[in-house]
Structures are given as structure tokens and as C-alpha cells.
Scaffold this active site. Sequence first.
Site, PDB file in Angstrom:
ATOM      1  CE1 TYR A   1      -1.487   5.707   0.871  1.00  0.00           C
ATOM      2  CE2 TYR A   1      -2.328   7.159  -0.648  1.00  0.00           C
ATOM      3  CZ  TYR A   1      -2.697   5.883   0.314  1.00  0.00           C
ATOM      4  OH  TYR A   1      -3.650   5.615   0.276  1.00  0.00           O
TER       5      TYR A   1
ATOM      6  CG  HIS B   1      -2.351   1.115   0.929  1.00  0.00           C
ATOM      7  ND1 HIS B   1      -3.498   0.965  -0.398  1.00  0.00           N
ATOM      8  CD2 HIS B   1      -1.900   2.211   0.908  1.00  0.00           C
ATOM      9  CE1 HIS B   1      -3.679   2.715  -0.487  1.00  0.00           C
ATOM     10  NE2 HIS B   1      -3.041   2.947   0.164  1.00  0.00           N
TER      11      HIS B   1
ATOM     12  CG  HIS C   1      -9.413   1.594  -6.351  1.00  0.00           C
ATOM     13  ND1 HIS C   1      -9.586   2.780  -6.087  1.00  0.00           N
ATOM     14  CD2 HIS C   1      -8.376   0.751  -5.367  1.00  0.00           C
ATOM     15  CE1 HIS C   1      -8.578   3.002  -4.612  1.00  0.00           C
ATOM     16  NE2 HIS C   1      -7.755   2.235  -5.266  1.00  0.00           N
ATOM     17  CG  PHE C   2      -5.499  -1.242  -9.789  1.00  0.00           C
ATOM     18  CD1 PHE C   2      -6.249  -1.938  -9.575  1.00  0.00           C
ATOM     19  CD2 PHE C   2      -5.188  -1.450 -11.067  1.00  0.00           C
ATOM     20  CE1 PHE C   2      -5.884  -3.559 -10.026  1.00  0.00           C
ATOM     21  CE2 PHE C   2      -4.566  -2.288 -11.447  1.00  0.00           C
ATOM     22  CZ  PHE C   2      -4.756  -3.175 -10.640  1.00  0.00           C
ATOM     23  CG  HIS C   3      -6.807   0.992 -14.830  1.00  0.00           C
ATOM     24  ND1 HIS C   3      -6.395  -0.717 -14.145  1.00  0.00           N
ATOM     25  CD2 HIS C   3      -5.880   1.073 -15.550  1.00  0.00           C
ATOM     26  CE1 HIS C   3      -6.165  -1.550 -15.044  1.00  0.00           C
ATOM     27  NE2 HIS C   3      -5.501  -0.487 -15.670  1.00  0.00           N
TER      28      HIS C   3
ATOM     29  NE  ARG D   1      -6.864  -8.216  -9.273  1.00  0.00           N
ATOM     30  CZ  ARG D   1      -6.381  -7.782  -8.804  1.00  0.00           C
ATOM     31  NH1 ARG D   1      -6.623  -7.055  -7.030  1.00  0.00           N
ATOM     32  NH2 ARG D   1      -5.411  -6.532  -9.136  1.00  0.00           N
ATOM     33  NE  ARG D   2      -3.542  -9.349  -9.728  1.00  0.00           N
ATOM     34  CZ  ARG D   2      -3.233  -9.804  -8.496  1.00  0.00           C
ATOM     35  NH1 ARG D   2      -3.789 -10.572  -7.292  1.00  0.00           N
ATOM     36  NH2 ARG D   2      -1.946  -8.849  -8.074  1.00  0.00           N
TER      37      ARG D   2
END
Length: 570
Positions: free
Chosen positions: A228, A224, A378-380, A441-442
Site C-alpha cells: 500500500y 503487506h 498476482h503481483f505483476h 515460483r522462485r
Amino acid sequence: MNATLKLPVEPWARRLVLLEIALPVVLLVLGIYAGLLQVLFRAGVIQAAEFWGWEYYQALTLHGVVNAIVFTTFFAVAFGNALVPYALGMKLPLRWAWVSGIMMIVGTLMAAWAILTGKASVLYTFYPPLMAHPLFYLGAALLIIGSWIAFFNWIPLYLRWRREHPGEKTPLAVVGMFATFIVWLIATVAVAIEVVVLLLPWSLGWTQEVNVPLARMLFWFFGHPLVYFWLLPAYTMYYTMLPRLGGGKLYSDKVARLVFMMFILFSIPVGAHHQFAEPAISSGSKLLHSFLTFAVALPSLLTAFTLAASLEYGARQRGARGLFDWIVKQPFFSTDGWMFSYLIAGLIIFILGGISGIINASYSMNLLVHNTSWLPGHFHLTVAGPVLLAFLGMSLHLLATHAGKEIRLKRLAVAVPYLWLIGVFTFSWGLMRGGLHGEPRRTNLGMSYLNPDSPFYHPEWKLYVTVTMIGGIIMTLAMIAYFTVFFATALRSRTKEPAAEFPLSEAYHDEPAGALANLRPWVITAIVLIVIAYTPMVRDVLRGTFSNAPGYEPHNPAPVNQIEQLDTSP
Ligand code: HAS
């Protein structure tokens, strides 16, 4: 607006920055291509075997490792190598900067060899029991150690600056980059232990099994804060450059420093929020990490309001009236301050990216979305939103300034982030809606979801994977436009004297830093928080009653007719 300060850069410092920008952009071509293959495969347009020799998990590993690890790490080091000396008005110490760069390049080539030869189809999280070739782990370790050396190389510069500028506030750009690498340094200790102590000996055959929950806990200790490490260089640009590009000043310098200190505090003790479904970790640990995850969302909420205030203030100085006129008056399509488009488009995307992160952080809602296609949605909207666009914009800026070449096709350059925004919103809508309908996913099952004879028949996902594919194609077109601008600029002859220059903003409220001036108490508090948050988890994973795992390698999906023979009976 007064002219941007230009500072000469030594030739070998310029060449290093240009190398650390150009290599990852070239690799990004591969990473983006692998992404296009994913959406075409999941929409049933191509079959796995058509990955031009790449297996599904091999292409997914290439996509994740190049885009999320290699491109971002090289960029953060290159950006720091250019910005920290510039902000301090000093010269980059060359020897260790080049040692760092060469280590990172060698490590990257090792890992790339393992992936491209199909010996490391372990995805970017390299979760055991998936096992990779030893060179993959060794390459990852070299990339990380090389990035540590780059950071250590800036510290003597900063300490000398402090001695020569007693009582002065540390330049905000240096605070941003140091916060980035302090988080990275603490976080990567865990993944270095995972790779060097657990995975490398296991992959070399020196040990026969690996403690999977322990390895995964160590990964998410790093995983995580990794986000950042990606986000904070973009935040450094938002706070130190966006206000000026928007024609204004930073609303509050002190809030910016508080935001960076809060990321040092809360970035790391949150990793269990990736493991809410992990049986080996107690619910008490998960609850504590969930609370701390909401804490780490706070600095971003502060950022949203501070940046909006900075942009509004700037527009009102230029005559904006009424409630929302300041938004319309932003220089969205200015070719002079063209980098504004990369930063503002990323911020707009991040509004939804951040909200979806807060949904993930909710323990109960997470169980609905975990391991579904909601997550790549979310992460795109996060790493492929504010992070990617800020990094692409700054890469182009560093190329132009450090190579002394005016950017070609500036209108096309300005169009890229908005085309990307349309693509990534379309792409993520498909993934997140599909995820809410249970799309996993995946999975390398391709469009067996549409095959009525398949045990995975889910025709209702067809709309979502099709919309995702359309979004992915628009994103690919945006990247083709970006690569055109980047390489057309790189290949032109020199048009100006190379120099370092960054559009650094002034602040409207430029208060003394006070308790925010000294990093040490914030780092010590962060370490105390980490010990409190992780001690119970280490106890959980070490005393769990689960068997250790032998190695395993994922391969291409079995042909559909074999899938039907899969025993899916309850
Ligand atoms: Fe996340 C999973 C929670 C932020 C990336 N995240 C992931 C994964 C990745 C990732 C890669 O709690 C998947 C890992 C895997 O492969 O399994 N995430 C959060 C939370 C935040 C968050 C609470 N994530 C990020 C960022 C990323 C990133 C940033 C990359 C850079 N995430 C999670 C959780 C999971 C997770 C769980 C695990 C899920 C699972 O089950 O596996 C927060 O930091 C978000 C805070 C952000 C905001 C938004 C603020 C808005 C701003 C823009 C303002 C706009 C302006 C423009 C000013 C609250 C700053 C104005 C416009 C004008 C026109 C004027």
C-alpha cells in the site's frame, strides 16, 4: 478546462526531485533486464550460466529489490517532495530533504554493491536463513531511514499551513501522501527491528543463529503494508488528477478521504496472510488476519466505483449517452492529457490484480496457490500494473515540468502503457495458469521441467512458461519504448520555464470532511488493531519449538546431470 496552476520551484528543490526520479529510472533498466532474463531462463531459452555472470537468485534479487523497493521508495519520496509543497503553496525545506536523498542514495549503492558482487542473493524478502553481506542490510536501513526523514520534513509545512488556513480542508493530495507515509512509518518499524536487531548482528557474526519465524513475521508486518506504500501514491494520482485528465471532476471528495483513512486502519494487521503455510503461527491468528485482509480490500472496491463514477460523469458532461458510451468516450489516446493513458491502463490491469488478491486472501484457496507461480502473476497485475504505470507516467511528468522540457515522442509515450497492458496480461496468464497446475515460483531449476530425465519433468508447464516468456518480451519492448521517451526528453535542451504543475481535479460533491478531517483518531485505532492482531502472533513465534537457523546462501542450480543425482525418493 481552466489552465493548470504553475508554481516556481527553487533550483535545489528541482534538482533533488530530478535526481530522485532519474537515478531509480536508470536502475530500472537493470531491473527490467533481470526480469527478461528470468522469463528466458524459465522457458529454457537460456541456461543459468548465460545470465552474463549473474546467478539465477542474484538476478531475481536484483529484479525484486530494484523494481519493488528502490524504484518505488525513491519515487514516493520524489513525488511527495514535489506534490506536498505544491498543494500547500509552500517551499520544500531543502536541508533535510537533501539529507534524506543522500542517505537513500548511499544506502542504495551499498545494497547494489552487495547484490552485484553476488553477496546478497537473498531476494527482495531477504528471508532468513538466507544470509546477505552486512552492507546489504545496512543499505536497506539507510534507504528506509532516509525516507522517514523526507516525511518528517513535510510535517512542519503542513502544521504551518493548518495555522494559516484555520477551518479549511487539508488538500486531498496531502491527505493521500500523508496516509502513504503514515502506513510506511508504522510498517517499517518492524522491518527496522528485523534488520538491525536480528539480521545485521547475525550477518556480522556477532550472533550465530536467528529465529526464522520471528524474522519472517516482522518482515510481513512490513511486507503487506509495503504494497500500500506502493499503491497509495498511485491512488493519490487517481483521486486528485485522473478525473480532470478524463475531462471531469472527482465524484466525491469525502469517499476519497474515507479510502485513505481505511488504508491507515487496515494496511498493517494483515501480514499473516502471507504466512498461511507457516507452522509456527496459530490458525486463530491466520483467521483474524484473513478477515482483516478482506477489510483492506474494501477501500479499493470503493475506489473502483468512485473513479468509474468520476469518469462516467465527465464523459456524460461531454455528451456520452447510453449505458457504456461513457467508456468509449474516455481520452485513451490523447497526447495533450497523455498521463491519462498511464493511469487508466493501470486501473484496468488492477481489476484482475485485485480479484486475484482476494483469492489469495481466502485461507483455503491460498493453500492451493501459495508458493506457486500464481503469486508472481498476482503481483505483476498489482505492483507491475497500477503502481508501475502511474509511477512511470508521473516520473515523465516530473521530468518534463521540473526540467522545463516538453516531452518528446508523445505518441510513443501514450502507446507504452497499452503495450505494457497486453504484455502483463499475457505474462500473468501464463504464470497464474501454471501456478494452478502446480508450477512453483522462485525455483532455479530452469527448464529441467522439460527434461525427461529430470526428476522435475513437467511437460504440461511448457505452454505456460512459453506464454509467460512472450508476455515478458512484450513488457520489455514497452519498457524500451518508455526509456527511449524518458532519456530523449531528459537529453533535449530546455523548452520552457521549469515549474511545478499538477492537473489537480475539483470535486462534484465537495462535502465538509467531518470526522475525516483529523488523522489522529484513525492512527490510534490502527495501532489498537495492530496490537490485537499481532500480540497472539508474537506469542506464537516466540514460544514455538523450532531450532534457530545458521546462515545459508543460494547459488546457481547444479548442472542438470547433478540434479538427477538429487535424492528425490519419498
Ligand atoms: Fe497482494 C501477495 C492479498 C493487493 C502485491 N501481493 C502479494 C505479493 C505481492 C503483492 C508483491 O491474502 C507477494 C509477496 C511475496 O513475494 O511473497 N493483495 C491481496 C489483497 C489485495 C492485494 C486482498 N497485492 C496487492 C497490491 C499489491 C500487491 C495492491 C502491490 C501494489 N497478496 C494478497 C495475499 C498474498 C499477496 C493473501 C499472499 C499470498 C501468498 O500465499 O504468499 C487487495 O488490496 C486487492 C483489492 C483490490 C481490488 C481491485 C479494485 C479495482 C480497482 C480498479 C477499478 C478500475 C477502474 C477503471 C475504475 C478489489 C480499483 C475502469 C475502466 C474504464 C475503462 C472506465
